[in-house]
Design an enzyme around this catalytic site. Sequence first.
Site: not given
Ligand code: ASP
Length: 336
Positions: A220, A244, A210
């Site tokens: 972060r 998420g 991601t």
């Molecule tokens: N889980 C990922 C994050 O919090 C982003 C996502 O899947 O929406 O960086």
Amino acid sequence: MNGRRTFLKNALITTAAVSVAGCTASAVEPKDEKTSKKNPNSHPGIPLAIATWPNLRATDLAMQAIVFGGSALDAVEAGAKVPEADAGDSSVGYGGLPDKTGVVTLDACIMDDKGNAGSVTFLQHILHPISVARRVMEKTPHVMLSGEGALQFALEEGFKTQDLMTDSSRVAWNKYREEMQGKAIGEANHDTIGILAIDRQNRISGACSTSGAAWKMHGRVGDSPIIGAGLYVDNEVGAATSTGLGELVMKTVGSFLIVELMRNGATPQEACETAVRRIRDKYFADGGKDVPQVGFIAVNKAGEHGAYSLVNGFSYSLYQGETNEVYEAESLINAG
Ligand code: ASP
């Protein structure tokens, strides 16, 4: 993965609370509480490849890797590389939206059937963080490399640097900056590819990649590169991965929880539902507004799968038998 993010938008982002501001729903209605126990799309069968969101090309390439004699590990790496290289995907790899300082930072991890794991966090300028994570797993005594160190390792391994911003991510970034000057309102897009595969030898592997939450604070890191949170594989039991709001997944160690629930007899569907319910009960027990999205997918050793999300709108791609299809996941909360 285009089009899947509409439900992730409209988040109120304050400069202090970017990390928890993603993917809100304006009104929530609890659904029927009982566990469905059965996912109608789930049946045993290997090989298979399953990925978060509409990611059919990823599951297709993963299955091709298996069919042509590759391992489940080769399959999940091949699958994760698809959205990483896709300029149109604004939440993974190339074209991923930057953090609030305009920098694209990538998180990824990978696990094989032997319990080996590799991970990179806060990696910049590299198109395929999942492949760097695999090298960390295979070529270092460590599990996780971060930031500059991860970049340096990637360069030593022959990876090339490149600009990961695209014209459209630059436009989005400029728009975000303009809006933030006036009223501190932004938009949070964040999704992840989590992909699991079981090959013909019944080996299970998983990968997760991601660019994280758009406009996140600089530095972060989310759940996606955290073994046990964004991904967990235990070849004797099964595997799980998430998408998420990573902060919620990290605080509940979601993927590990799901695998442990399966170890204790839960089906993949039951295990995903229990993990989502845990998040709801701990952090949104009063129902409330602005519930963010979290979604999990899981497989067990037999090739049964599960998928479940906190808020409706989550979908997943499954290649099993002759079919490669996108399915809508069940969810705990109906946000309309
Ligand atoms: N889980 C990922 C994050 O919090 C982003 C996502 O899947 O929406 O960086």
